[in-house]
Structure formats: C-alpha cells, structure tokens
Scaffold this active site. Structure first.
Site, mmCIF file in Angstrom:
data_model
loop_
_atom_site.group_PDB
_atom_site.id
_atom_site.type_symbol
_atom_site.label_atom_id
_atom_site.label_comp_id
_atom_site.label_asym_id
_atom_site.label_seq_id
_atom_site.Cartn_x
_atom_site.Cartn_y
_atom_site.Cartn_z
ATOM 1 N N GLU A 112 0.757 -1.328 0.075
ATOM 2 C CA GLU A 112 0.007 -0.025 -0.027
ATOM 3 C C GLU A 112 0.830 1.311 -0.053
ATOM 4 O O GLU A 112 0.847 2.199 -0.560
ATOM 5 C CB GLU A 112 -0.842 -0.021 1.222
ATOM 6 N N GLU A 132 -4.377 -9.014 3.470
ATOM 7 C CA GLU A 132 -4.961 -8.604 4.741
ATOM 8 C C GLU A 132 -6.265 -9.786 4.866
ATOM 9 O O GLU A 132 -6.633 -9.676 6.051
ATOM 10 C CB GLU A 132 -5.442 -7.119 4.586
#
Ligand code: NAI
Length: 693
Positions: A112, A132
């Site tokens: 990210e 995630e």
C-alpha cells in the site's frame, strides 16, 4: 504519540541525499515491518526532502526485503499517529515524484505504501501482495482503491480476496509495477527518477473499464472461495468503488471498514493464530543454532506418503534419493512422482524449467548404501514396527555418524522404535500429513532420547519446506490424530444416540470445517481407524461406550470412497445417504439399547468441540503438547478447522464458563467415563491470556 512529539528512539529510517534525490532507507530488521516508528520516520523524511528542495525521492528497504507487512502487534489497539494513510498523504502532497524500490517482499501495508508512491520498480524475484483478508480484515491504506486503478476491478478482486502474492514479472505484466530492474536496485532507482521527473500519483489514474459480467464472475468466485466471510464481502464492495472518479469518499469508507474489522472477532482470532503459529515453532530451552544443515535427503518407502515427502523436498529445493524395496517398486514410485510433476506443469502450476530442475535433484536406489551421503533419511515404509526397525537397523551402519533418521509413523511408539539403535538420539518423528507436498502441518515428534540437534534440525527443515511445525511428545496419534480421534468418536456416538451421519456432517460444515467427520472418514479410508481400534481393544476403558457401526461398515467391505461406499454411497459419483447404512445404525442402536434422541445443529457442534477441547486438555496434562495454543495450531493447519475461529481451544475460551461446563458434562455422559479427564479450566485460562497478543 501526537503530531508534535519528536521520537525519542532512534529512527529506523535513514535519510541520504544523492545529488538532488533523497533516499529514504527503511532499516527495521529482520523484515522491515511497517511499525509506527517506520511511519513516523517516513513522514519526517518526506518533510526533510521537501525542505531540501529535492527533484525526487526513493523509498527503499535495507536488508533482505522492502516491507513484509504492518506490525500486527499494533493492530489490537488504537493506532498511533502517523497512520499509513497519513504517510501516503505526505507522499502524494510532496512536490516531487517518489519512487518505491522493491526487493524481497512488499506485502500488505508495504505494498500500500508503494501504491501511494508515484512509481514502483522491483528487483527480479520480488513478491508483492495484499494478504489482509487472510488476517480477517481488509486493506486499510488505499489498497482497495489504488490497486484496481492499476490492474482493473476483476483482477483487483481476485488478488485482494485470494490474498495472492505475485512475482515481480507478473506484477509488471498487469501494470501493478512500472519496471523490473536488474543490477544494483538503488542505482536503478536513481536512474528511474532521472527519467521520470513528473509526479504521477495513482489516484490520478482511471480504473481500466471492464464489463459488468467479468466483474460479477470475479466477485462471486471470490465470495465462494472466501466462505462468505464478512471481510470478503466488504473487500469486494470497496474494490467496486475504485471506478468512482474521485477517491476520497471510498478511501474514508475503506479506512472505516479496516478500523472496525481489525479489532473484530475474525481478525482477533486470526491474529491469535498468527502469533500461536510462530510460538509453535519454538521449544523452550532449545538453542536453534545446534540445527544441522540439510543438504541431501533420503526417503525410504515410495508409497502414498513417501512420494508426497519426495515432492515436498523437491519443491523446497532439496536433493532427494528415494529408496524402495526392489527395482519394480522403485520404478513405479519414481514414475508416479514424475507423472505428478507433469500434471503440475499441465495445470500451469509448475514451470517446465523448474520441473526439469526438480527431476535432476531426484534419484532412486534399492541399496541403502547409496544413502551414505544423506544428512537426513525419512522413512515412510509400512506402518509396522518390525518393518520400521529393520529399515532403521539397515540405515544406521551406512549413514554418517551425525546423520539423522526420521520416522513418518502415524501411531507407532517411537521410543520403542529406537530400542536397539546404536545412537537413539538421532531418531526423530516427522509426521507429515497427506498429501505431504500440500498439507502445511508437520508434527515434529520428540522421543525420550531425541537429541537437541535432531529436534532443532526437524524444526529447521519445517521452515525450509514452508511447513508449520508443532512439537509433540510420543503418544498414540501424537497431538493431531489424538484430538481428531476424540472428535470422530464423539461424532459416532452422536449417530448411535440418534443423529444421522448427514446431520453431523452438515453441523460440522456449518461450523466452518472444510468437511464433516463422516465425509472425511470415507475420503481417507475407514480401515485406518479400524486398525487403531483393534490395537486399542485391550487397553480400552471398560466403562467407555463403544460404537460398533464403523466396524460393521468395514466388515461389510465399505472402507470409504476407495471401495465406492462407506458412511455414504458413491456409486452415483457423489456422496449419497444409503439405506444399508441406516439399517446398520438401527441395528447398532437396538443392540446397545439406545432410544434415539433428536439433536439440533448447535448441540452437535458444541459436543464435537467439547470432545476436542477435552482431549487437548488431556494432551497438555500428559505434556504431549507443549502449550494450549499448539493444539489450536495443529487443528487449524491439519484438520480443516476454520482459521477465522482461531482454534478449538480459542473458541472454547470465548464461551461462557457455565456453557463449557455443561458441554463437558454432557460429553462425559455420552462417552461413558462419568467424568471428564482434562484440566479444561486451566487450559482455557491460558488461552484467554494469549488472546489479543
Ligand atoms: P504405503 O503402503 O502407501 O507405502 C509404503 C511403501 O513403503 C511401499 O511403497 C513399500 O514398497 C515401501 N516399503 C516397505 N518396506 C520397505 C523397505 N524395507 N524398504 C524400502 N521401501 C519399503 O504406505 P503410506 O500410506 O505411504 O504410509 C507410510 C507411512 O506413513 C506409515 O508409517 C503411515 O502410518 C505413515 N503415514 C501415512 C499417512 C497417510 O495418510 N497414508 C499420513 C501420515 C503418515
């Protein structure tokens, strides 16, 4: 920490000017996790670069990797400033382009962060991904928005919902990164900044357009694979928003979902399991440095397990020699391994080049003398003490004095197996699960005389093979099969007392198990447990209730799928209830004088779980298992237990004490012991201490 506080600890980010380019190096060993100190250092680095008036900046990792992910230890409580979106905002607002230079892995928050930069370049072999969802939440720092803007919504759903890790070449092909560079990564990054002087934040890139059908297909596949967990649905909903012209609303939405879910029940359970898995690979007082390096492995016995172990070794890059009884058996085993590799190539799961390379590392023999060069020999011959002892007595004189011998026995007493060995300290249990190249669990069995070197080497081998080790002492069935046998026994008693096999299987699947106990029994073959029951007949507690149904099934030749029938009938190709089985069940009930009662799904589930929990407590009391969390790790990695529930003991620790007591009392009545043996309360308190760690 607030915005205005200056960090007191040394920052893990170093700042260096290379001409007009700022280089921010993340140095947070061992794997550069994205902790609060890393985030703060990056914000300060970008601020400093701005005041230095640089033409560009590079973010790069020191050591073996970029960023392996965020620091999960921070995830159970409120996150301190700056959070990852704050770092990314600083990068986007900076007046110069920022290049992420990736190597090793860039996972989760690491990717990210890279997606928050203007450009991404990677060294060959780098792996990137957003895992995630496998931890029970969703990416929370723009992953669900920036990734699909580069690769499209359907691919975004696929990558994020499968928690995929992809190689740099693939990432380049789909537009996730801008270049794969060889040579020195920092030099390449400096060149790249020179050639790309303009800013180009991902938020300014429009998501590639796709048809509605393509997106729908990806979404429904992901829902199914993700077992409809809430975080999968939310991830899909968020990724779909990546087509909106502005990102701000969707980013706020994503952050809110992330903040809720990271402290939600699934994420808390999965985080518990994450730390439990790391703990399971350790033994108190054992110095891992005494582990031997394994350069050459021997496998004796090329049956179901031997072939799987050979494949697992090849996959892990180890050279293997397979030893069989005679040339015919050897040829057959080697052909089967070869055919399996071919099938992997045909399915696109193995590169033809890697297949050729694996074949080169495989050799076969019928003479044990050929194994003289091996550092470790794993035996996977018939489950028969005499046969195994003979194999070991042939191996010992030909192996070098410090070579280790491992047995893959499922049930035999390894202490008894080591009797008569010249050097019993070199014998260890390595209990692989079938198929050994796929199943993650490896029980590392420490017999009475197993040396520290053998134990440490077993644990190191597990790491090399990418397996999850759990250390067990010698006991019939070790940790996993003993817990599973208690679960299966309870399932059979439920059937004797009134439930149908289909009802029990459905309840187990509804709880989240991959399959129900009777479907599993049919798949693996009823004869294994039959043999175990015969072995245990003499030592069975006289007051224990005994279910004869599986014996009757075996006597009728119904050994499961391999004979076309077991608890179910498979003549139509799929599992179907069978009147013959119903009749056997009725007869067993009549014989036992049982008046069938009806069970609801919840009672079935709680009774199945109570049996596992009770057995785990017994294993701990007998010191077969080192710690309660190891029992959870075992069941989650080898027996299809739903990971998002943490493990059977973790589940029990979440229930009311009265509820568990009532379940255990009902269990005691059903199994016929009159009392439950394990110190369950102590165990559950131990788990409560671990929750949230
Ligand atoms: P298998 O019957 O498929 O294979 C045994 C192989 O050993 C045969 O190919 C046989 O030719 C070979 N063999 C026998 N004596 C030998 C000798 N003296 N030298 C060289 N090769 C010899 O059995 P399977 O299922 O592979 O089981 C092997 C071991 O693994 C057993 O101890 C079993 O309990 C254990 N195990 C089995 C699991 C399973 O799911 N099948 C799971 C975990 C462990």
């Amino acid at each position: 920490m607030t915005k205005h506080q200056i960090p007191t600890a040394e920052t893990p980010i170093s700042y260096q000017l290379r001409g007009t380019v700022a280089v921010l190096t993340i140095d947070n060993p061992p794997v550069n996790v994205g902790s609060q100190a890393v985030r703060l250092g990056l914000v300060h680095g970008i601020e400093r670069a701005t005041s230095d008036g640089v033409a560009g900046a590079i973010i790069i990792g020191a050591g073996k990797t970029f960023i392996a992910g965020s620091d999960l230890k921070e995830f159970g409580r409120p996150l301190d400033w700056p959070q990852l979106p704050d770092v990314i905002a600083a990068i986007e607002e900076a007046p110069f382009p920022v290049v992420a230079a990736l190597h090793g892995v860039a996972l989760g928050g690491g990717l990210e962060l890279a997606l928050g930069c203007d450009y991404r370049i990677a060294a060959p072999g780098t792996k990137v991904g957003l895992p995630e969802v496998s931890l029970g939440f969703v990416p929370g720092a723009g992953g669900t928005q920036r990734l699909p803007r580069l690769v499209g919504v359907s691919r975004g759903i696929e990558l994020i919902c499968n928690a995929s890790r992809i190689a740099a070449d693939h990432a380049l092909d789909i537009g996730l990164i801008d270049a794969v560079v060889s040579g020195d990564l920092l030099d390449a990054a400096l060149d790249f900044v020179g050639q790309h002087p303009e800013k180009r934040p991902v938020r300014s890139i429009a998501t590639p357009s796709e048809t509605h059908d393509v997106i729908e297909a990806a979404a429904s596949k992901a829902q199914k694979l993700g077992k409809n967990r809430p975080n999968i649905s939310e991830a899909i909903r968020l990724i779909r928003r990546a087509t909106e012209p502005e990102m701000a609303d969707a980013l706020a939405d994503e952050r809110r979902v992330f903040q809720d879910m990271r402290v939600g029940p699934d994420a808390t359970a999965l985080r518990y399991l994450f730390f439990a898995e790391r703990r399971a690979a350790t033994v108190e007082g054992l110095d891992g440095r005494c582990a031997k390096t394994i350069a050459q492995v021997g496998v004796v016995g090329g049956g179901t397990m031997g072939q799987g172990i050979v494949r697992a070794c090849l996959k892990a890059g180890l050279p293997v020699t397979l030893l069989e009884r005679d040339e015919t058996a050897l040829r057959m085993s080697l052909e089967k391994v070869g055919a399996h590799l071919d099938a992997q190539v045909a399915k696109g799961r193995l590169d033809p080049k890697d297949r050729a390379e694996q074949s080169e590392r495989l050799s076969g023999a019928v003479d044990p003398g050929v194994l003289a060069q091996c550092d470790l020999v794993i035996e996977a011959v018939f489950e028969d003490m005499q046969v195994k002892r003979e194999v070991i007595s042939q191996l010992e004189p030909v192996l070098s004095p410090d070579a280790l011998i491992a047995t893959n026995t499922s049930y035999l007493d390894i202490d008894a197996m080591s009797e008569g060995m010249a050097c019993p300290g070199r014998l260890i249990g390595l209990h692989f699960f079938s198929p050994a190249d796929v199943m993650p669990l490896l029980e590392v069995v420490r017999a009475e005389q197993t040396s520290d070197t053998a134990l440490a080497t077993g644990l190191k081998l597990a790491r090399t093979m990418g397996k999850q080790p759990v250390v067990s002492r010698v006991a019939e069935g070790f940790i996993g099969n003993r817990m599973y046998a208690a679960y299966r026994r309870r399932a059979e008693l439920l059937v004797l007392d009134g439930a149908s096999p289909q009802q029990v299987d459905a309840a187990a699947v509804d709880f989240g198990f991959a399959m129900g106990p009777f479907a599993v029994a049919d798949m693996s073959g009823l004869d294994i447990a039959w043999a175990m029951r015969k072995r245990q007949a003499a030592t069975r507690a006289p007051q224990a209730r005994y279910v004869t149904i599986p014996d009757r099934l075996c006597e009728a030749g119904r050994l499961g799928r391999k004979t076309g029938a077991g608890w179910y009938d498979y003549s139509s190709g799929s599992a179907q209830p069978d009147e013959t089985v119903d009749a056997l069940i009725d007869a067993a009930r009549a014989e036992a004088g049982v008046t069938p009662q009806s069970y609801d799904c919840d009672t079935i589930q709680r009774q199945l779980l109570a049996a596992i929990v009770n057995e785990a407590a017994c294993l701990l009391e007998e010191s077969v298992a080192q710690r309660a969390s190891d029992c959870d790790v075992t069941f989650a990695n080898g027996y299809g237990f739903p990971r998002w529930r943490g493990g059977p003991l973790y589940w029990a620790a979440l229930q009311s004490a009265d509820g568990i007591s009532a379940d255990l009392a009902a269990l005691a009545d059903a199994v016929g012991f009159g009392h439950v043996r394990g110190p369950v309360d102590k165990v559950l308190n131990g788990i409560k201490d671990l929750r949230g760690s």
